[in-house]
Design a protein around this motif. Sequence first.
Motif, PDB file in Angstrom:
ATOM      1  N   MET A  64       0.842  -1.209   0.000  1.00 18.76           N
ATOM      2  CA  MET A  64       0.000   0.000   0.000  1.00 18.76           C
ATOM      3  C   MET A  64       0.875   1.258   0.000  1.00 18.76           C
ATOM      4  O   MET A  64       0.753   2.123   0.854  1.00 18.76           O
ATOM      5  CB  MET A  64      -0.936   0.004   1.210  1.00 18.76           C
ATOM      6  CG  MET A  64      -1.784  -1.249   1.353  1.00 18.76           C
ATOM      7  SD  MET A  64      -3.098  -1.375   0.174  1.00 18.76           S
ATOM      8  CE  MET A  64      -4.257  -0.207   0.810  1.00 18.76           C
ATOM      9  N   ASP A  65       1.758   1.380  -0.989  1.00 22.03           N
ATOM     10  CA  ASP A  65       2.792   2.417  -0.971  1.00 22.03           C
ATOM     11  C   ASP A  65       2.589   3.542  -1.983  1.00 22.03           C
ATOM     12  O   ASP A  65       3.286   4.538  -1.920  1.00 22.03           O
ATOM     13  CB  ASP A  65       4.155   1.755  -1.216  1.00 22.03           C
ATOM     14  CG  ASP A  65       5.313   2.657  -0.887  1.00 22.03           C
ATOM     15  OD1 ASP A  65       5.319   3.230   0.227  1.00 22.03           O
ATOM     16  OD2 ASP A  65       6.202   2.806  -1.732  1.00 22.03           O
ATOM     17  N   TYR A  66       1.652   3.390  -2.916  1.00 28.04           N
ATOM     18  CA  TYR A  66       1.524   4.396  -3.977  1.00 28.04           C
ATOM     19  C   TYR A  66       0.076   4.483  -4.450  1.00 28.04           C
ATOM     20  O   TYR A  66      -0.577   3.457  -4.609  1.00 28.04           O
ATOM     21  CB  TYR A  66       2.438   4.008  -5.149  1.00 28.04           C
ATOM     22  CG  TYR A  66       2.494   5.032  -6.245  1.00 28.04           C
ATOM     23  CD1 TYR A  66       3.297   6.158  -6.140  1.00 28.04           C
ATOM     24  CD2 TYR A  66       1.742   4.876  -7.399  1.00 28.04           C
ATOM     25  CE1 TYR A  66       3.358   7.104  -7.157  1.00 28.04           C
ATOM     26  CE2 TYR A  66       1.795   5.809  -8.423  1.00 28.04           C
ATOM     27  CZ  TYR A  66       2.600   6.922  -8.295  1.00 28.04           C
ATOM     28  OH  TYR A  66       2.654   7.850  -9.294  1.00 28.04           O
ATOM     29  N   ARG A  67      -0.368   5.724  -4.682  1.00 30.09           N
ATOM     30  CA  ARG A  67      -1.709   5.930  -5.216  1.00 30.09           C
ATOM     31  C   ARG A  67      -1.598   6.241  -6.705  1.00 30.09           C
ATOM     32  O   ARG A  67      -0.946   7.203  -7.096  1.00 30.09           O
ATOM     33  CB  ARG A  67      -2.427   7.076  -4.514  1.00 30.09           C
ATOM     34  CG  ARG A  67      -3.874   7.263  -4.995  1.00 30.09           C
ATOM     35  CD  ARG A  67      -4.589   8.391  -4.283  1.00 30.09           C
ATOM     36  NE  ARG A  67      -4.684   8.195  -2.862  1.00 30.09           N
ATOM     37  CZ  ARG A  67      -5.647   7.494  -2.233  1.00 30.09           C
ATOM     38  NH1 ARG A  67      -6.578   6.905  -2.928  1.00 30.09           N
ATOM     39  NH2 ARG A  67      -5.646   7.394  -0.927  1.00 30.09           N
ATOM     40  N   THR A  68      -2.217   5.421  -7.540  1.00 36.14           N
ATOM     41  CA  THR A  68      -2.189   5.622  -8.984  1.00 36.14           C
ATOM     42  C   THR A  68      -3.105   6.779  -9.366  1.00 36.14           C
ATOM     43  O   THR A  68      -3.884   7.275  -8.543  1.00 36.14           O
ATOM     44  CB  THR A  68      -2.643   4.358  -9.728  1.00 36.14           C
ATOM     45  OG1 THR A  68      -4.026   4.129  -9.447  1.00 36.14           O
ATOM     46  CG2 THR A  68      -1.811   3.138  -9.333  1.00 36.14           C
ATOM     47  N   THR A  69      -3.032   7.175 -10.621  1.00 35.69           N
ATOM     48  CA  THR A  69      -3.880   8.260 -11.124  1.00 35.69           C
ATOM     49  C   THR A  69      -5.358   7.942 -10.922  1.00 35.69           C
ATOM     50  O   THR A  69      -6.152   8.825 -10.613  1.00 35.69           O
ATOM     51  CB  THR A  69      -3.594   8.509 -12.620  1.00 35.69           C
ATOM     52  OG1 THR A  69      -2.206   8.842 -12.746  1.00 35.69           O
ATOM     53  CG2 THR A  69      -4.418   9.647 -13.174  1.00 35.69           C
ATOM     54  N   SER A  70      -5.715   6.668 -11.058  1.00 36.43           N
ATOM     55  CA  SER A  70      -7.119   6.267 -10.883  1.00 36.43           C
ATOM     56  C   SER A  70      -7.533   6.222  -9.413  1.00 36.43           C
ATOM     57  O   SER A  70      -8.710   6.029  -9.113  1.00 36.43           O
ATOM     58  CB  SER A  70      -7.354   4.897 -11.523  1.00 36.43           C
ATOM     59  OG  SER A  70      -6.631   3.897 -10.819  1.00 36.43           O
ATOM     60  N   GLY A  71      -6.565   6.399  -8.492  1.00 33.84           N
ATOM     61  CA  GLY A  71      -6.882   6.416  -7.068  1.00 33.84           C
ATOM     62  C   GLY A  71      -6.609   5.110  -6.350  1.00 33.84           C
ATOM     63  O   GLY A  71      -6.716   5.044  -5.126  1.00 33.84           O
ATOM     64  N   GLU A  72      -6.247   4.081  -7.088  1.00 32.65           N
ATOM     65  CA  GLU A  72      -5.957   2.785  -6.474  1.00 32.65           C
ATOM     66  C   GLU A  72      -4.640   2.872  -5.693  1.00 32.65           C
ATOM     67  O   GLU A  72      -3.656   3.438  -6.170  1.00 32.65           O
ATOM     68  CB  GLU A  72      -5.848   1.707  -7.556  1.00 32.65           C
ATOM     69  CG  GLU A  72      -5.564   0.337  -7.010  1.00 32.65           C
ATOM     70  CD  GLU A  72      -5.370  -0.706  -8.107  1.00 32.65           C
ATOM     71  OE1 GLU A  72      -5.213  -1.880  -7.737  1.00 32.65           O
ATOM     72  OE2 GLU A  72      -5.350  -0.350  -9.298  1.00 32.65           O
ATOM     73  N   ILE A  73      -4.626   2.317  -4.492  1.00 34.44           N
ATOM     74  CA  ILE A  73      -3.406   2.256  -3.702  1.00 34.44           C
ATOM     75  C   ILE A  73      -2.806   0.868  -3.910  1.00 34.44           C
ATOM     76  O   ILE A  73      -3.466  -0.149  -3.692  1.00 34.44           O
ATOM     77  CB  ILE A  73      -3.673   2.532  -2.214  1.00 34.44           C
ATOM     78  CG1 ILE A  73      -4.286   3.931  -2.049  1.00 34.44           C
ATOM     79  CG2 ILE A  73      -2.380   2.418  -1.418  1.00 34.44           C
ATOM     80  CD1 ILE A  73      -4.724   4.250  -0.640  1.00 34.44           C
ATOM     81  N   VAL A  74      -1.532   0.852  -4.354  1.00 34.57           N
ATOM     82  CA  VAL A  74      -0.909  -0.410  -4.751  1.00 34.57           C
ATOM     83  C   VAL A  74       0.397  -0.645  -4.002  1.00 34.57           C
ATOM     84  O   VAL A  74       1.010   0.282  -3.476  1.00 34.57           O
ATOM     85  CB  VAL A  74      -0.645  -0.432  -6.279  1.00 34.57           C
ATOM     86  CG1 VAL A  74      -1.949  -0.347  -7.061  1.00 34.57           C
ATOM     87  CG2 VAL A  74       0.312   0.677  -6.686  1.00 34.57           C
ATOM     88  N   ASP A  75       0.800  -1.898  -4.000  1.00 35.13           N
ATOM     89  CA  ASP A  75       2.092  -2.299  -3.452  1.00 35.13           C
ATOM     90  C   ASP A  75       3.180  -1.954  -4.466  1.00 35.13           C
ATOM     91  O   ASP A  75       2.950  -1.978  -5.676  1.00 35.13           O
ATOM     92  CB  ASP A  75       2.147  -3.813  -3.223  1.00 35.13           C
ATOM     93  CG  ASP A  75       1.085  -4.325  -2.263  1.00 35.13           C
ATOM     94  OD1 ASP A  75       0.445  -3.508  -1.572  1.00 35.13           O
ATOM     95  OD2 ASP A  75       0.901  -5.561  -2.215  1.00 35.13           O
ATOM     96  N   LEU A  76       4.373  -1.661  -3.966  1.00 30.49           N
ATOM     97  CA  LEU A  76       5.509  -1.408  -4.846  1.00 30.49           C
ATOM     98  C   LEU A  76       6.695  -2.278  -4.446  1.00 30.49           C
ATOM     99  O   LEU A  76       6.931  -2.499  -3.262  1.00 30.49           O
ATOM    100  CB  LEU A  76       5.936   0.061  -4.802  1.00 30.49           C
ATOM    101  CG  LEU A  76       4.979   1.078  -5.404  1.00 30.49           C
ATOM    102  CD1 LEU A  76       5.579   2.480  -5.312  1.00 30.49           C
ATOM    103  CD2 LEU A  76       4.630   0.751  -6.847  1.00 30.49           C
ATOM    104  N   GLN A  77       7.413  -2.742  -5.450  1.00 27.55           N
ATOM    105  CA  GLN A  77       8.642  -3.480  -5.225  1.00 27.55           C
ATOM    106  C   GLN A  77       9.782  -2.463  -5.160  1.00 27.55           C
ATOM    107  O   GLN A  77       9.838  -1.549  -5.967  1.00 27.55           O
ATOM    108  CB  GLN A  77       8.872  -4.471  -6.358  1.00 27.55           C
ATOM    109  CG  GLN A  77       7.781  -5.520  -6.416  1.00 27.55           C
ATOM    110  CD  GLN A  77       8.017  -6.545  -7.506  1.00 27.55           C
ATOM    111  OE1 GLN A  77       9.146  -6.919  -7.782  1.00 27.55           O
ATOM    112  NE2 GLN A  77       6.941  -6.999  -8.111  1.00 27.55           N
TER     113      GLN A  77
END
Length: 184
Positions: free
Chosen positions: A157-170
């Motif tokens: 849960m490290d980054y919010r994409t343009t669409s607003g989704e919060i995603v994991d990052l490697q």
Amino acid sequence: MISFENYTLRPLEINDLHAYFNLVERNRKRLEDFFTGTVSRTQDINATELFLKEIIEKRDQKSYYPFVLEAHNTNELVAFIDLKNIDWSIPKAEIGCYTDQKLAGTGLTSKTMKLFLKYCFEYFEFKKIFLRTHYSNKAALALAKNCGFEKEGVIRMDYRTTSGEIVDLQYYGLLNKEIPVATI
């Protein structure tokens, strides 16, 4: 500045406004998910000018360094590399980049990145450079591998994409003693 073959990697300047806007515009769809700030701040030429002034001011404050790769034969900007999230107490920085779609898969990004990493370790005297990417960004994963970065882990849960989704990052890291060698 770093010059090789038909290209020069150099700091982004305000007079790059139109060329930079064109680079982003040509690649806007590709940049949507993981260059949220760039996409949202460059919707038109006036917004882009303000954005460039702000990031150049950050460079003057030594907190952010934007670079562009310019093709000699066309004077067109074909790639962007930046250093961000700089921690001078270590010292370390995060690196990010994108290359024009028409040059994707040519090896240009890997060659440019290897030369730039060497420059960063020598000029800025960083001890570590890291990059973050999503597992779906196959080009960034390949770039990390080609440039000698080691996977250090996944931050959830490290980054919010343009669409607003919060995603994991490697997370991938490269230490100054592990510097890759570019063949020119």
